[in-house]
Scaffold this motif. Structure first.
Motif, PDB file in Angstrom:
ATOM      1  N   VAL A 173       0.872  -1.184   0.000  1.00 30.64           N
ATOM      2  CA  VAL A 173       0.000   0.000   0.000  1.00 30.64           C
ATOM      3  C   VAL A 173       0.905   1.229   0.000  1.00 30.64           C
ATOM      4  CG1 VAL A 173      -1.933   1.179   1.150  1.00 30.64           C
ATOM      5  CG2 VAL A 173      -1.760  -1.301   1.242  1.00 30.64           C
ATOM      6  N   VAL A 174       1.531   1.445  -1.174  1.00 32.02           N
ATOM      7  CA  VAL A 174       2.531   2.504  -1.310  1.00 32.02           C
ATOM      8  C   VAL A 174       2.323   3.231  -2.641  1.00 32.02           C
ATOM      9  CG1 VAL A 174       4.304   1.368   0.097  1.00 32.02           C
ATOM     10  CG2 VAL A 174       4.130   0.831  -2.343  1.00 32.02           C
ATOM     11  N   ASN A 378      -6.119   3.687  -1.361  1.00 31.56           N
ATOM     12  CA  ASN A 378      -7.302   2.820  -1.198  1.00 31.56           C
ATOM     13  C   ASN A 378      -7.273   1.700  -2.236  1.00 31.56           C
ATOM     14  OD1 ASN A 378      -8.257   4.587   0.761  1.00 31.56           O
ATOM     15  ND2 ASN A 378      -9.598   5.692  -0.644  1.00 31.56           N
ATOM     16  N   ALA A 379      -6.936   2.072  -3.479  1.00 30.87           N
ATOM     17  CA  ALA A 379      -6.898   1.094  -4.566  1.00 30.87           C
ATOM     18  C   ALA A 379      -5.836   0.025  -4.295  1.00 30.87           C
ATOM     19  CB  ALA A 379      -6.631   1.793  -5.899  1.00 30.87           C
ATOM     20  N   ARG A 380      -4.654   0.447  -3.798  1.00 35.08           N
ATOM     21  CA  ARG A 380      -3.581  -0.525  -3.511  1.00 35.08           C
ATOM     22  C   ARG A 380      -4.008  -1.473  -2.383  1.00 35.08           C
ATOM     23  NH1 ARG A 380       0.380   3.027  -6.152  1.00 35.08           N
ATOM     24  NH2 ARG A 380      -0.873   3.022  -8.067  1.00 35.08           N
ATOM     25  N   LEU A 381      -4.697  -0.908  -1.385  1.00 35.54           N
ATOM     26  CA  LEU A 381      -5.195  -1.749  -0.284  1.00 35.54           C
ATOM     27  C   LEU A 381      -6.152  -2.811  -0.831  1.00 35.54           C
ATOM     28  CD1 LEU A 381      -5.530  -2.007   2.970  1.00 35.54           C
ATOM     29  CD2 LEU A 381      -7.658  -0.773   2.579  1.00 35.54           C
ATOM     30  N   MET A 382      -7.075  -2.370  -1.711  1.00 41.07           N
ATOM     31  CA  MET A 382      -8.095  -3.298  -2.231  1.00 41.07           C
ATOM     32  C   MET A 382      -7.496  -4.346  -3.159  1.00 41.07           C
ATOM     33  SD  MET A 382     -11.114  -0.531  -2.865  1.00 41.07           S
ATOM     34  CE  MET A 382     -12.458  -1.604  -3.297  1.00 41.07           C
ATOM     35  N   GLU A 383      -6.528  -3.920  -3.990  1.00 38.03           N
ATOM     36  CA  GLU A 383      -5.956  -4.890  -4.936  1.00 38.03           C
ATOM     37  C   GLU A 383      -4.879  -5.752  -4.290  1.00 38.03           C
ATOM     38  OE1 GLU A 383      -4.449  -4.768  -9.484  1.00 38.03           O
ATOM     39  OE2 GLU A 383      -3.101  -3.765  -8.090  1.00 38.03           O
TER      40      GLU A 383
END
Length: 457
Positions: A173-174, A378-383
């Motif tokens: 998540v970066v 948010n997108a990195r967390l979800m993917e």
């Protein structure tokens, strides 16, 4: 004991609504809330106040600041370039807020952007302050837990800028190097004589407690990290989503249009109320949706420098997609659309509200097309961590193409796609977990229990 709480959110609907959703949950349990709002916002939020006997809207008179359009009260009234002036107007409410708090003497004030609230509460005495964060804790960690100054930032390479601070709890998540320039907003003035960084950091440093609109199971490692860095308690409210009423879409053009298609076949794409695309990116978006060969519904604001969505469409596009493409530039009932039987895929800008709605309240396949920094995280967390969706690939300039959008949509929508099956199953598990009986209400009950504990200290 019933608590007396004042809520003072930043002047944006993406902040008003989470503060009001939390107010509803607190009022449901008998606590009294005063929500401080500009007049225009009050009118629009009235119908979301479920406990008008316990939640009072207190009207703020927003001072005029040179350069702001007359009557501008929220971020919805101004382009992002003028938000700093809106922050100045918020800071000029100091005396109004002071006399209100002196008269009411509440137990708590919840705030987010008004960084001077803790000092004001201390001056009045007997009031505890809660900095309520309605963005992902990863964004707070990456942006605030270092001491950047403009000189260091300007002299640093992209790799140095996006390197997470020491002890940061995730390697996935970066931000990517091409996203480094997005962090420069931290050093922009946001209000008179204060940068965005200072505004956020001061509020979190001086408040009594930090509260987060999330749950431990999903973002607890980031919450723990923030608690350690700021040396104070971090409380979780849970995602605090309104109950989904099982009402169908009203019989109208939208519902009639959706009814024409097979269950689970429509791609719904929405970018929230604030995001405005550049014209070229808008054209790549609509051409990418066309290339999927699936029916699509797009809710989007007119692109930069145009007066309407229509005038920005590529030549011949409207004629080619008239049977199976519908583009709207007005407000749409997002949750009801996501729960319509014909909708099978949600292409989202990954705002925090949309992230939680898509995780907990719908069964659609998720395609992630984020804009600002917090949406990217948010997108990195979800993917990467939850593995519930697929992010659209972008080039080294941070731009997506019609081909990359088509690829992401096909990846989750093709029946025999392994990735599609994998993310669908993970999404199902998380949805089941988040909507299990008592899950959300336990969070609120524990949150209130912790607030009482803080009063006793």
């Amino acid at each position: 004991m019933a608590l007396q709480i004042v809520m003072f959110p930043w002047f944006a609907f993406g902040h008003f609504i989470p503060f009001l959703n939390l107010s509803n949950e607190l009022a449901k349990r008998g606590h009294k809330i005063s929500l401080l709002l500009p007049k225009n916002a009050q009118i629009r939020l009235q119908n979301l106040n479920l406990y008008p006997d316990l939640i009072t809207f207190h009207k703020l008179t927003i001072p005029h600041v040179d350069g702001l359009p007359y009557g501008a009260e929220t971020t919805a009234d101004v382009p992002s370039s003028l938000e700093s002036l809106l922050a100045t107007a918020m800071d000029e409410l100091y005396d109004q807020i002071k006399s209100f708090l002196q008269n009411l003497k509440p137990h708590f004030v919840f705030f987010d952007f008004a960084y001077w609230i803790p000092d004001l509460a201390l001056e009045i005495g007997g009031i505890k302050t809660v900095c309520y964060k309605v963005v992902c804790p990863a964004a707070t960690s990456i942006a605030l837990i270092r001491s950047p100054d403009k000189t260091t930032f300007t002299a640093s390479t992209a790799a140095q800028i996006v390197k997470p601070p020491p002890g940061y709890p995730s390697t996935s998540v970066v931000l990517h190097e091409c996203e480094a320039k997005l962090l420069s907003f931290l050093f922009h003035e946001y209000g008179k004589g204060v940068t965005f960084y200072e505004r956020s950091k001061k509020g979190m440093t001086r408040c009594d407690v930090i509260a987060m609109k999330t749950c431990r199971e999903i973002e607890g490692t980031f919450g723990d990290y923030i608690a350690t860095q700021f040396e104070k308690p971090v409380l979780y409210t849970g995602p605090v989503l309104p109950e989904l009423k099982k009402e169908p879409l009203e019989e109208d053009r939208l519902s009639n249009w959706l009814e024409k298609f097979e269950p689970g076949s429509v791609v719904f794409c929405a970018f929230g109320s604030q995001l405005i695309l550049e014209k070229k990116q808008f054209q790549q978006l609509v051409l990418g949706l066309e290339l999927t060969e699936l029916p699509f519904l797009l809710a989007v604001k007119p692109p930069e420098g145009t007066n309407s969505v229509e005038e920005a469409l590529p030549e011949g596009f409207k004629e080619r997609v008239q049977e199976k493409g519908l583009i709207l530039d007005c407000w749409v009932p997002q949750l009801k659309i996501l729960n319509h039987k014909s909708v099978g895929c949600f292409v989202s800008h990954c705002g925090y509200g949309s992230m939680w709605e898509s995780l907990e309240l719908c069964d659609c396949q998720l395609v992630l097309l984020p804009g600002p920094i917090d949406h990217i995280l948010n997108a990195r967390l979800m993917e990467q961590e939850l593995k519930v969706g697929v992010e659209v690939e972008k080039d080294e300039n941070g731009l997506f193409s019609k081909a990359s959008l088509r690829k992401a949509v096909k990846c989750v929508m093709d029946k025999d796609s392994q990735i599609g099956c994998f993310v669908k199953e993970n999404h199902r598990k998380w949805k089941e977990f988040l909507s299990s009986p008592g899950f959300m209400s336990n969070y609120i009950d524990n949150f209130i229990h912790n607030l009482h504990g803080i009063l006793v200290e």
